[in-house]
Design a protein around this motif. Structure first.
Motif, mmCIF file in Angstrom:
data_model
loop_
_atom_site.group_PDB
_atom_site.id
_atom_site.type_symbol
_atom_site.label_atom_id
_atom_site.label_comp_id
_atom_site.label_asym_id
_atom_site.label_seq_id
_atom_site.Cartn_x
_atom_site.Cartn_y
_atom_site.Cartn_z
ATOM 1 N N ASP A 81 53.062 134.973 11.343
ATOM 2 C CA ASP A 81 53.267 135.386 9.949
ATOM 3 C C ASP A 81 52.323 136.527 9.574
ATOM 4 N N PHE A 82 51.044 136.396 9.972
ATOM 5 C CA PHE A 82 50.081 137.465 9.694
ATOM 6 C C PHE A 82 50.563 138.783 10.305
ATOM 7 N N TYR A 83 51.019 138.715 11.546
ATOM 8 C CA TYR A 83 51.434 139.925 12.242
ATOM 9 C C TYR A 83 52.681 140.532 11.587
ATOM 10 N N ASN A 84 53.617 139.689 11.173
ATOM 11 C CA ASN A 84 54.824 140.193 10.505
ATOM 12 C C ASN A 84 54.481 140.924 9.210
ATOM 13 N N VAL A 85 53.588 140.342 8.420
ATOM 14 C CA VAL A 85 53.164 141.008 7.178
ATOM 15 C C VAL A 85 52.448 142.313 7.512
ATOM 16 N N PHE A 86 51.642 142.284 8.568
ATOM 17 C CA PHE A 86 50.939 143.500 9.012
ATOM 18 C C PHE A 86 51.936 144.601 9.368
ATOM 19 N N TRP A 116 44.559 133.914 4.763
ATOM 20 C CA TRP A 116 45.543 134.696 4.006
ATOM 21 C C TRP A 116 44.839 135.494 2.911
ATOM 22 N N GLN A 117 43.939 134.847 2.190
ATOM 23 C CA GLN A 117 43.234 135.496 1.080
ATOM 24 C C GLN A 117 42.319 136.606 1.573
ATOM 25 N N ILE A 139 59.414 142.288 -0.933
ATOM 26 C CA ILE A 139 59.914 142.387 0.436
ATOM 27 C C ILE A 139 59.942 140.985 1.026
ATOM 28 N N TRP A 140 61.039 140.615 1.648
ATOM 29 C CA TRP A 140 61.120 139.327 2.335
ATOM 30 C C TRP A 140 60.525 139.485 3.728
ATOM 31 N N ASN A 141 59.577 138.635 4.047
ATOM 32 C CA ASN A 141 58.917 138.708 5.349
ATOM 33 C C ASN A 141 59.863 138.301 6.476
ATOM 34 N N ILE A 142 59.641 138.865 7.658
ATOM 35 C CA ILE A 142 60.378 138.458 8.851
ATOM 36 C C ILE A 142 60.102 136.975 9.105
ATOM 37 N N GLN A 143 61.109 136.223 9.506
ATOM 38 C CA GLN A 143 60.882 134.821 9.821
ATOM 39 C C GLN A 143 59.940 134.729 11.021
ATOM 40 N N SER A 144 58.987 133.797 10.954
ATOM 41 C CA SER A 144 57.953 133.724 11.987
ATOM 42 C C SER A 144 58.523 133.550 13.385
ATOM 43 N N TYR A 145 59.604 132.796 13.519
ATOM 44 C CA TYR A 145 60.175 132.560 14.844
ATOM 45 C C TYR A 145 60.852 133.811 15.396
ATOM 46 N N ASN A 146 61.048 134.828 14.567
ATOM 47 C CA ASN A 146 61.598 136.097 15.031
ATOM 48 C C ASN A 146 60.520 137.155 15.227
ATOM 49 N N CYS A 147 59.280 136.750 15.147
ATOM 50 C CA CYS A 147 58.173 137.675 15.336
ATOM 51 C C CYS A 147 58.162 138.196 16.777
ATOM 52 N N PRO A 148 57.844 139.469 16.984
ATOM 53 C CA PRO A 148 57.729 139.975 18.367
ATOM 54 C C PRO A 148 56.768 139.157 19.223
ATOM 55 N N PHE A 167 42.356 142.908 11.555
ATOM 56 C CA PHE A 167 41.950 141.516 11.358
ATOM 57 C C PHE A 167 40.428 141.393 11.340
ATOM 58 N N LEU A 168 39.771 142.079 12.276
ATOM 59 C CA LEU A 168 38.313 142.018 12.336
ATOM 60 C C LEU A 168 37.686 142.716 11.129
ATOM 61 N N PHE A 169 38.222 143.875 10.771
ATOM 62 C CA PHE A 169 37.669 144.630 9.646
ATOM 63 C C PHE A 169 37.755 143.828 8.351
ATOM 64 N N GLN A 170 38.877 143.133 8.136
ATOM 65 C CA GLN A 170 39.034 142.340 6.914
ATOM 66 C C GLN A 170 38.052 141.172 6.878
#
Length: 341
Positions: A81-86, A116-117, A139-148, A167-170
């Motif tokens: 999910d994180f990667y899809n939003v990214f 998430w926060q 925007i509707w996020n990609i479904q997690s099971y369809n993530c690359p 991810f590290l910078f945040q």
């Protein structure tokens, strides 16, 4: 959490009524999503209106990404999910701190909510919105099971190094670990029983190492003078986990969600993945991550039933701990004498 013991996950997903989503439009496009996905259910709830009521009291500006989470406390599943939003963030060139996240699910609070926060802007829960809310852009996020990241057969997954840096910078981690074969850093992840969510009140998890002390001692003796750490990662904050892994040359552990941290190893790093006899061989998520990032990879699967013990514990022979560690060290430092032969 005790009030939710054994609650079915299906009870935590919303059944959206018609007009749950309303758009400024004349006609909806044809059914856009293939297969059985929650996005199909969302689409069925959409209706067109000539003009959205501008007097709606609740209005949220900026860009909001709507997410339905699956296995919301599982690090690997949530990482997708994180990667899809990214990916959406990159595609639309949105600063992460300005992204609103809208959970369209009824999951209770979980350990990854803080992450998430940390990664994005404001978090909203659809189930807690008592009144109509107008979102300026959604925007509707990609479904997690369809993530690359879920497709282990892909030869390439885009932006993984950029995702790592983001991810590290945040989490305010900006190190640039350099390989030093005279002082390797090895981190062994312990899997231990713990209660992660209400559907597992017993807290019993699979794929644990029975002889932790013996395993650690054998690796420590092999790599005298190097930095060897062993820890149960879920006892640390995400920031501490990332700080530790980003400084790790070799990550070692039984197959499990914690190995998602392969995404945050240094670019020269390596993963040693261990499997019990009862594990299905087709799950190669973390091996795929090493290929995509061009990291090193070594694995071992128990084939001796005598090494399997009650409570989902597997005995790892010291000969295996030593041999697999040697294999990895020789991949990282082929020209160096790292340990006593």
């Amino acid at each position: 959490m005790s009030s939710l013991w054994n609650q079915k996950e299906s009870e935590e997903y919303f059944k959206l009524k018609k007009s749950y989503f309303r758009l400024n439009c004349r006609n909806l496009p044809h059914h856009p999503f293939k297969g059985r996905k929650h996005l199909n259910d969302w689409f069925k709830s959409v209706t067109c209106v000539a003009d959205l009521n501008s007097t709606i009291a609740n209005q949220i500006n900026g860009i909001t990404i709507a997410v339905q989470r699956y296995e919301y406390v599982n690090l690997y599943q949530t990482m997708t999910d994180f990667y899809n939003v990214f990916l959406i963030m990159i595609l639309f060139q949105i600063p992460p701190d300005t992204i609103n996240i809208l959970y369209i699910d009824g999951h209770p609070a979980g350990t990854l909510d803080v992450t998430w926060q940390r990664l994005f802007g404001k978090i909203y829960r659809a189930g807690r919105m008592a009144n109509e809310t107008k979102f300026a852009k959604m925007i509707w996020n990609i479904q997690s099971y369809n993530c690359p990241l879920q497709n282990c057969n892909l030869r390439y997954v885009p932006y993984l190094e950029r995702f790592r840096d983001f991810f590290l910078f945040q989490h305010e981690i900006t190190n640039a670990k350099v390989l030093n074969c005279s002082k390797l850093s090895v981190t062994i992840i312990w899997r231990r029983d713990y209660v992660a969510h209400p559907r597992n009140p017993s807290g019993v998890i699979q794929r644990k190492i029975k002889n932790e002390d013996e395993f650690l001692e054998s690796v420590t003796k092999l790599l005298r003078g190097h930095e060897i750490k062993a820890i149960q990662l879920d006892t640390l904050s995400m920031a501490k986990q990332l700080e530790l892994v980003s400084e790790t040359d070799i990550l070692v552990g039984m197959h499990g969600a914690g190995l998602s941290h392969t995404l945050f190893l240094p670019k020269h790093g390596g993963l040693i993945e261990l499997f019990p006899a009862y594990h299905k061989q087709w799950t190669s998520h973390f091996h795929a991550m090493t290929k995509w990032r061009r990291l090193h990879y070594v694995s071992w699967k128990n084939e001796d039933p005598r090494n399997e013990y009650p409570n989902k514990k597997t005995y790892i022979p010291t000969t295996i701990a030593i041999s697999q560690t040697k294999k990895m060290v020789e991949k990282l430092c082929p020209q160096k004498l790292v340990y006593d032969p």
